[in-house]
Design a protein around this motif. Structure first.
Motif, PDB file in Angstrom:
ATOM      1  N   ARG A 141       0.830  -1.207   0.000  1.00 49.11           N
ATOM      2  CA  ARG A 141       0.000   0.000   0.000  1.00 49.11           C
ATOM      3  C   ARG A 141       0.862   1.254   0.000  1.00 49.11           C
ATOM      4  N   GLY A 142       1.927   1.244   0.794  1.00 41.44           N
ATOM      5  CA  GLY A 142       2.827   2.405   0.822  1.00 41.44           C
ATOM      6  C   GLY A 142       3.517   2.621  -0.507  1.00 41.44           C
ATOM      7  N   MET A 143       4.005   1.551  -1.131  1.00 38.77           N
ATOM      8  CA  MET A 143       4.653   1.694  -2.425  1.00 38.77           C
ATOM      9  C   MET A 143       3.664   2.158  -3.495  1.00 38.77           C
ATOM     10  N   THR A 198      10.881   8.018  -4.907  1.00 37.54           N
ATOM     11  CA  THR A 198      11.269   6.926  -5.813  1.00 37.54           C
ATOM     12  C   THR A 198      12.488   6.179  -5.284  1.00 37.54           C
ATOM     13  N   GLY A 199      13.329   6.871  -4.513  1.00 41.80           N
ATOM     14  CA  GLY A 199      14.448   6.180  -3.887  1.00 41.80           C
ATOM     15  C   GLY A 199      13.979   5.151  -2.884  1.00 41.80           C
ATOM     16  N   GLN A 200      12.925   5.488  -2.115  1.00 42.68           N
ATOM     17  CA  GLN A 200      12.354   4.520  -1.184  1.00 42.68           C
ATOM     18  C   GLN A 200      11.776   3.324  -1.922  1.00 42.68           C
ATOM     19  N   LEU A 201      11.151   3.562  -3.056  1.00 38.85           N
ATOM     20  CA  LEU A 201      10.582   2.465  -3.833  1.00 38.85           C
ATOM     21  C   LEU A 201      11.663   1.640  -4.516  1.00 38.85           C
ATOM     22  N   GLU A 202      12.666   2.308  -5.052  1.00 35.48           N
ATOM     23  CA  GLU A 202      13.692   1.597  -5.834  1.00 35.48           C
ATOM     24  C   GLU A 202      14.535   0.676  -4.966  1.00 35.48           C
ATOM     25  N   LYS A 203      14.848   1.095  -3.730  1.00 36.22           N
ATOM     26  CA  LYS A 203      15.715   0.249  -2.898  1.00 36.22           C
ATOM     27  C   LYS A 203      14.979  -0.977  -2.366  1.00 36.22           C
ATOM     28  N   TYR A 211       7.046  -4.504  -6.727  1.00 35.77           N
ATOM     29  CA  TYR A 211       7.609  -3.171  -6.517  1.00 35.77           C
ATOM     30  C   TYR A 211       8.343  -2.694  -7.771  1.00 35.77           C
ATOM     31  N   GLN A 212       9.022  -3.640  -8.455  1.00 40.35           N
ATOM     32  CA  GLN A 212       9.698  -3.297  -9.703  1.00 40.35           C
ATOM     33  C   GLN A 212       8.690  -2.848 -10.754  1.00 40.35           C
ATOM     34  N   ALA A 213       7.520  -3.484 -10.769  1.00 42.38           N
ATOM     35  CA  ALA A 213       6.480  -3.072 -11.719  1.00 42.38           C
ATOM     36  C   ALA A 213       5.967  -1.675 -11.405  1.00 42.38           C
ATOM     37  N   LEU A 214       5.839  -1.360 -10.104  1.00 41.39           N
ATOM     38  CA  LEU A 214       5.403  -0.010  -9.713  1.00 41.39           C
ATOM     39  C   LEU A 214       6.432   1.029 -10.135  1.00 41.39           C
TER      40      LEU A 214
END
Length: 676
Positions: A141-143, A198-203, A211-214
């Protein structure tokens, strides 16, 4: 007296009695005190015993308290991970589109990471799998919140820019540069926030495909928005560039490199990674230039223009290898050369095709004209040739043979414009065909003028070819394979010599095994081929010049060899008796004829060398062997005449012959008089 004496004793006795009573009282008090102390000791021992019991009981209570405290703390620590679920779920399920902008959002994400890791490490805890699933749902949900915010923000900025451009369409004061800056100012304003999220999502993408799809959805939205903004601008700008040729390529590459550099920097200001997707996006942007240039390259037939295009594209490709650290952004650098490599390959392909046609039409199939063999006697014209070699047209002068001129021109246009291997193959072919063309032209000059003219023509142009090939840093070697029938011919020759084995089956089997044609590698070195041809024609030139210069000596030596020694004379074919000896006049006449012939020939050769070669150093290189060979022939003549004059085939000489040293000085003296 006795009474006084008794009073003294009585007094003493009373004192003693008094002391005794005092001592008895003291002892009695002492026994009482001892009794009190005894009671006090007993009571103290009782109190000490009870105190120790109380201390032991307190220590046990404290230990129990510590144990219970530690247990409570451990339970609280373990339960803390479970207790984080409610506030995190409450935050992530709050209404609003800017939840991810709240200060506690990133902290909650880090807490989620710790909770998920803890649940994965303690799967034996009660309800740990249930809590792990709910924690992961919260992380997803956060991502998703980050993705939704980033996509909506990027699209909103894109719509805002489009709206601003529509409003400024009729504003003539808004130039192209201001419109372009508008594409970057608003995106740079949101870049810090987007990059943090996006840094939070990418790591967290590693190991999580969702998450990679997001993250890919955010990149796709960004690239789509940027491309929709820039596509009309790029198309319009490319249409406004130069008309065609090098100007269009130069201006187009400069514009696209600036644009791609700005896009490259903006991307890494907003995203921590995604280089592969970035280059795919930049390739889409450069495709507008490629689509504009490709039809012009296909229809371009001028070699100089194609060479110029290849040079322009290669400059940008080579810049990738020489960029400094100041040109890098955050450890990344733009490899612009990879984006225009397809344009370069198209230009190189067309250049190679046109070069091959040029080589076959203007070098291999070149038909000489009479004016191609005309010599310019001015040194300035020769120097002018060196400066005019790099002009756009190969036919700038008639000082050099056109086939040679065409060869050097096409090599200058191909050098560093195509791959090294391709250049070496084309250069080897061009140089080999040029050598053959020069040889054919030399044969024509030999037939129309003289052998000396043909040889000097070939020497001059082979020297030019050798010198002009020196600056090309490439191996003009062609390696290939061909079918060799040497084993077949050898086996058949052996079989023909032994015909008795012709019908022997073993012989036929051996023929099939050893007589099969073989594939062999061949290597053609054009530089070595030129050197060999130059060496052969120089040796031929020297031999012809020497034979003409020493012709009187040769005639004399032939005449002398036909004579018989004294006492062996016999009639010749006509029946006349042969002369027994040659006179001194014959020898002197031969020497004079030799001097006249050598001087005339060397003068003539020097004049021809200056007409063709016009190089003092090369002139000396060719004249020196001629001079030495002439002197060597005269030396043999001198020794033969000296030997035969002592009772041989020549009568005794009254005057000595000029020595070899004299002849050497004589040749050097009048040769120096001919020096310019």
């Amino acid at each position: 007296m006795e009474k006084d004496q008794e009073d003294i004793y009585r007094n003493y006795l009373s004192v003693v009695v008094l002391y005794r009573e005092a001592c008895d009282n003291f002892l009695e008090d002492l026994h009482g005190t001892l009794g009190v102390f005894g009671e006090l000791g007993d009571e103290y021992a009782f109190v000490e015993q009870r105190t120790r019991a109380l201390q032991t009981t307190c220590e046990e209570l404290l230990q129990e308290q510590d144990r219970l405290t530690h247990l409570a703390d451990a339970l609280a620590e373990r339960l803390a991970y479970f207790n984080h679920l409610e506030p995190i779920a409450k935050l992530f399920n709050s209404p609003g589109d800017d939840i991810c902008l709240r200060p506690e959002f990133i902290g909650m994400l880090q807490t989620l990471d710790e909770c998920i890791e803890y649940m994965q490490q303690h799967v034996s805890y009660r309800d740990s799998e249930l809590y792990l699933m709910r924690f992961r749902q919260c992380m997803t949900r956060g991502m998703t919140l980050i993705k939704m915010y980033a996509v909506s923000t990027i699209k909103a900025v894109g719509y805002e820019i489009v709206y601003s451009l529509v409003q400024k369409t009729n504003d003539t004061s808004t130039n192209f540069g201001k419109q372009t800056n508008l594409f970057y100012v608003k995106f740079r304003a949101i870049a810090p926030t987007i990059k943090t999220l996006t840094g939070q999502l990418e790591k967290r993408c590693q190991g999580h495909k969702e998450y990679q799809a997001l993250y890919q959805d955010i990149l796709s939205a960004y690239f789509q928005t940027r491309q929709q903004l820039l596509s009309p601008v790029i198309s319009r700008k490319i249409q406004q560039l130069g008309p065609s040729g090098g100007e269009l390529a130069q201006n187009g590459c400069a514009y696209m490199m600036t644009l791609c550099s700005d896009e490259f920097n903006l991307f890494y200001n907003m995203f921590p990674s995604g280089e592969e997707d970035l280059y795919a996006y930049l390739d889409e942007l450069t495709s507008y230039l490629y689509d504009h240039l490709r039809p012009r390259i296909i229809h371009e037939n001028r070699i100089e223009t194609l060479s110029e295009l290849c040079g322009i594209f290669q400059v940008y490709i080579m810049q990738d290898d020489y960029q400094t650290g100041d040109e890098r952004e955050g450890g990344h650098r733009l490899m612009f050369g990879n984006l225009i490599r397809n344009v370069l390959e198209d230009a190189q392909g067309k250049l190679v095709f046109r070069a091959q046609s040029f080589i076959h039409q203007d070098i291999q199939s070149y038909h000489p004209k009479p004016e191609d063999f005309e010599l310019s006697k001015s040194i300035e014209a020769s120097l002018l040739q060196m400066s005019e070699l790099t002009d756009d047209t190969p036919h700038v002068t008639r000082r050099w043979y056109p086939a040679l001129q065409n060869t050097l021109w096409i090599l200058s246009k191909l050098y560093r414009c195509v791959q090294t291997g391709v250049f070496e193959d084309l250069a080897q072919e061009a140089v080999s065909l040029c050598s053959e063309s020069l040889k054919r032209a030399s044969d024509i000059i030999t037939n129309t003028k003289s052998a000396l003219d043909g040889q000097l023509f070939l020497i001059k142009h082979l020297l030019v070819l050798k010198e002009q090939l020196a600056p090309f840093e490439a191996e003009l070697v062609h390696t290939g394979k061909e079918l060799s029938f040497f084993p077949t011919t050898g086996a058949l020759s052996s079989l023909q010599q032994n015909r008795s084995f012709f019908f022997n089956p073993n012989t036929l089997i051996g023929l099939a095994q050893s007589g099969m044609p073989r594939i062999v590698e061949i290597s053609l070195d054009s530089r070595r081929e030129v050197n060999f041809k130059l060496k052969d024609v120089c040796e031929e030139f020297i031999t012809d010049c020497v034979s003409t210069a020493v012709d009187p000596l040769t005639v004399f030596m032939i005449k002398l060899s036909t004579m018989r020694p004294v006492g062996e004379s016999s009639p010749d074919e006509n029946g006349s008796p042969r002369a027994k000896t040659l006179s001194q006049e014959d020898v002197q006449s031969t020497v004079e004829q030799f001097k006249e012939s050598a001087e005339e020939r060397i003068r003539f050769v020097l004049r021809k060398l200056r007409e063709y070669v016009n190089d003092y150093k090369m002139e000396q290189i060719l004249i020196r062997p001629i001079e030495l060979n002439i002197l060597e022939n005269y030396k043999n003549f001198y020794h033969t005449v000296t030997t035969e004059s002592n009772g041989g085939k020549i009568s005794t000489l009254d005057e000595p012959l000029p020595s070899v040293e004299y002849m050497s000085m004589w040749i050097s003296q009048w040769k120096e008089e001919q020096s310019p």
